[in-house]
Design a protein around this motif. Structure first.
Motif, mmCIF file in Angstrom:
data_model
loop_
_atom_site.group_PDB
_atom_site.id
_atom_site.type_symbol
_atom_site.label_atom_id
_atom_site.label_comp_id
_atom_site.label_asym_id
_atom_site.label_seq_id
_atom_site.Cartn_x
_atom_site.Cartn_y
_atom_site.Cartn_z
ATOM 1 N N CYS A 43 -4.703 -54.670 -0.989
ATOM 2 C CA CYS A 43 -4.920 -55.936 -1.121
ATOM 3 C C CYS A 43 -4.062 -56.884 -0.338
ATOM 4 O O CYS A 43 -2.684 -56.910 -0.428
ATOM 5 C CB CYS A 43 -5.007 -56.455 -2.765
ATOM 6 S SG CYS A 43 -5.102 -58.006 -3.208
ATOM 7 N N ASN A 93 -6.473 -42.062 -3.471
ATOM 8 C CA ASN A 93 -7.028 -43.031 -3.868
ATOM 9 C C ASN A 93 -6.391 -44.448 -3.365
ATOM 10 O O ASN A 93 -6.163 -45.266 -4.429
ATOM 11 C CB ASN A 93 -7.435 -43.050 -5.241
ATOM 12 C CG ASN A 93 -8.470 -44.035 -5.716
ATOM 13 O OD1 ASN A 93 -9.421 -44.592 -4.889
ATOM 14 N ND2 ASN A 93 -8.323 -44.620 -6.917
ATOM 15 N N ASP A 94 -6.051 -44.607 -2.184
ATOM 16 C CA ASP A 94 -5.011 -45.804 -1.850
ATOM 17 C C ASP A 94 -5.976 -46.976 -1.755
ATOM 18 O O ASP A 94 -7.205 -46.951 -1.363
ATOM 19 C CB ASP A 94 -4.462 -45.552 -0.425
ATOM 20 C CG ASP A 94 -3.644 -44.412 -0.339
ATOM 21 O OD1 ASP A 94 -3.014 -44.160 -1.312
ATOM 22 O OD2 ASP A 94 -3.481 -43.821 0.878
ATOM 23 N N GLN A 95 -5.365 -47.849 -2.210
ATOM 24 C CA GLN A 95 -6.191 -49.294 -2.218
ATOM 25 C C GLN A 95 -5.307 -50.316 -1.550
ATOM 26 O O GLN A 95 -4.112 -50.440 -1.977
ATOM 27 C CB GLN A 95 -6.538 -49.670 -3.530
ATOM 28 C CG GLN A 95 -7.542 -48.631 -4.380
ATOM 29 C CD GLN A 95 -7.575 -49.160 -5.706
ATOM 30 O OE1 GLN A 95 -7.476 -50.157 -6.312
ATOM 31 N NE2 GLN A 95 -8.091 -47.889 -6.825
ATOM 32 N N ARG A 114 -4.498 -44.155 3.678
ATOM 33 C CA ARG A 114 -5.734 -43.371 3.829
ATOM 34 C C ARG A 114 -5.494 -42.836 5.525
ATOM 35 O O ARG A 114 -6.581 -42.578 6.276
ATOM 36 C CB ARG A 114 -6.985 -44.106 3.971
ATOM 37 C CG ARG A 114 -7.294 -44.741 2.597
ATOM 38 C CD ARG A 114 -8.349 -45.833 2.554
ATOM 39 N NE ARG A 114 -8.398 -46.961 1.683
ATOM 40 C CZ ARG A 114 -8.640 -48.112 1.810
ATOM 41 N NH1 ARG A 114 -9.527 -48.379 2.861
ATOM 42 N NH2 ARG A 114 -8.355 -48.921 0.890
ATOM 43 N N SER A 150 -9.872 -53.866 2.984
ATOM 44 C CA SER A 150 -9.118 -54.328 2.071
ATOM 45 C C SER A 150 -9.428 -55.565 1.157
ATOM 46 O O SER A 150 -10.241 -56.325 1.611
ATOM 47 C CB SER A 150 -7.831 -54.910 2.713
ATOM 48 O OG SER A 150 -7.048 -55.507 1.990
ATOM 49 N N GLU A 151 -9.428 -55.471 -0.019
ATOM 50 C CA GLU A 151 -9.585 -56.576 -0.892
ATOM 51 C C GLU A 151 -8.739 -57.940 -0.310
ATOM 52 O O GLU A 151 -7.474 -57.626 0.226
ATOM 53 C CB GLU A 151 -9.238 -56.558 -2.179
ATOM 54 C CG GLU A 151 -9.945 -55.528 -3.088
ATOM 55 C CD GLU A 151 -11.482 -56.038 -3.101
ATOM 56 O OE1 GLU A 151 -11.670 -57.160 -3.309
ATOM 57 O OE2 GLU A 151 -12.332 -55.052 -2.746
ATOM 58 N N ARG A 164 2.188 -47.829 -4.761
ATOM 59 C CA ARG A 164 1.503 -46.581 -5.211
ATOM 60 C C ARG A 164 2.427 -46.041 -6.237
ATOM 61 O O ARG A 164 3.522 -45.996 -6.344
ATOM 62 C CB ARG A 164 1.178 -45.727 -4.061
ATOM 63 C CG ARG A 164 0.027 -46.351 -3.183
ATOM 64 C CD ARG A 164 -0.085 -45.553 -2.016
ATOM 65 N NE ARG A 164 0.905 -45.694 -0.989
ATOM 66 C CZ ARG A 164 0.734 -45.514 0.312
ATOM 67 N NH1 ARG A 164 -0.429 -44.984 0.492
ATOM 68 N NH2 ARG A 164 1.787 -45.470 1.235
ATOM 69 N N GLY A 221 -2.609 -47.855 -5.900
ATOM 70 C CA GLY A 221 -3.462 -46.624 -6.136
ATOM 71 C C GLY A 221 -2.848 -45.395 -6.601
ATOM 72 O O GLY A 221 -1.602 -45.470 -6.511
#
Length: 395
Positions: free
Chosen positions: A343, A339-341, A307, A371-372, A392, A335
């Motif tokens: 964890c 749409n970066d995610q 992000r 972050s998760e 990704r 992601g």
């Protein structure tokens, strides 16, 4: 480790860079790995920055104990540029032991296909070949047809260079009907040589052994006939540390290879190679008693942009350090584009939602990103040295 206090004292007395880095350190106290781990890790970027800052007065940035003249036979330039001195002692880079382990013997001719231009690669292996008693043909890189002609006419016994170029030479020789069968052994480096490629060479009559050396350190480790990892060179000390930190990990765990060189001409204490490896248990079956490492297992710098923000392995280590109940940690970035995610997966025996929330808050505090957090059982994360995994679906 008995020589280490003497070496630290030498670095302080003769290397301006380490006199500054080790200011206030009692050399006599640096007598075991725990004490060594208290010193800072020196990285290639630090060599470059210090050299650049002091280039007008000292191109080596204070790290070299040599001065120009009979005791400094050559100066090399690695990408950066970073300048390295070569001392006048026999087998300065200490590669003779590696070549002997690869079967090189006195009276043989070595086809040396490392580059002779600016960088020390060719000279590192040439010095070792001379120490063993070999004659060297300075083939260098490129000009495949001319190299094949020299091989056919000179009939060299051995090869030094990258494994990829050796394969090119053998394939081109087969295509052109050139006899290259005199080459029966090789010491390769500069790039990975996986078991499948070693097997390919064996099928074509060449026994290939890996050598791990750098322009800064000289020989670090080498392969033997046992084919079980690489034996550490006797004049260096290796540590495996958690990527992004200087903290040693347990034997067998993958991390960054940090090397202390006992070279009085160019002392480097806790030099971070940026390469991943792990310590193997027990001695080499060939009878060599030095420690062993698994060899090159990838790069330790896993810095990733998420992000629009860079996330570094040191930040993941900082997060884990805040919670004594955490073992290993691994940040997984997933992601699709825009749409970066994130964890953060952490090993812990606890199943506690409040701990998960505290860790998530620490991630936000340190990385400025959300972050998760996933709590997993101890020992469940892969032992591959990865602190940040970019999963990704785009590059």
């Amino acid at each position: 480790m008995a020589a280490l206090p003497k070496q630290v004292a030498h670095a302080q007395a003769h290397s301006a860079a380490f006199a500054e880095i080790l200011k206030g350190v009692d050399a006599a106290a640096i007598n075991d790995r725990a004490a060594l781990a208290q010193l800072p890790v020196t990285r290639k970027s630090a060599l470059f920055e210090r050299q650049r800052a002091r280039r007008e007065k000292d191109v080596f940035g204070g790290f070299s104990t040599l001065v120009r003249g009979p005791q400094m036979t050559r100066v090399f330039a690695s990408p950066g540029p970073i300048y390295e001195p070569e001392g006048a002692v026999r087998d300065y880079w200490r590669t003779g032991r590696a070549l002997y382990a690869a079967g090189f013997r006195a009276g043989e001719l070595v086809h040396n296909a490392f580059s002779y231009h600016m960088t020390p690669g060719a000279f590192i292996l040439e010095a070792g070949a001379h120490a063993v008693g070999c004659t060297v043909f300075p083939a260098g890189t490129g000009q495949t047809e001319q190299q094949l002609q020299a091989i056919a006419e000179l009939r060299p016994d051995a090869y030094t260079g990258t494994p990829s170029f050796l394969r090119i030479l053998l394939e081109k020789a087969a295509e052109a009907g050139v006899d290259a069968s005199s080459i029966r052994k090789a010491s390769v480096g500069g790039e990975a040589c996986p078991p499948s490629l070693t097997a390919w060479f064996a099928e074509h009559g060449v026994a290939v052994y890996q050598t791990y050396a750098t322009a800064d350190l000289g020989l670090v480790a080498y392969e033997t006939a046992a084919r079980e990892g690489l034996v550490v060179e006797e004049q260096v000390i290796v540590e495996i540390v958690r990527p992004g930190t200087g903290e040693p990990v347990s034997d067998g765990e993958v991390g960054e290879l940090v090397v202390t060189s006992l070279n009085p001409a160019y002392p480097l204490i806790r030099f971070g190679t940026g390469d991943l490896s792990a310590v193997l248990p027990g001695p080499c079956p060939t009878g060599r008693t030095a420690p062993r490492i698994k060899g090159w297992m990838g790069r330790a710098d896993q810095t990733t942009k998420v992000r629009g923000m860079f996330v570094h392995p040191a930040q993941v280590a900082d997060i884990a350090r805040r919670f004594p109940q955490i073992g290993r940690a691994r940040l997984v970035v997933s992601g699709e584009m825009a749409n970066d995610q994130m964890c953060l997966r952490v090993e812990t025996p606890e199943e506690d939602d409040s701990l998960r929330e505290l860790i998530a808050a620490a991630v936000r505090d340190i990385t400025k990103l959300r972050s998760e957090v996933e709590l997993v059982a101890p020992g469940s994360l892969p032992n591959d040295g990865k602190v940040i995994e970019d999963a990704r679906s785009y590059r």
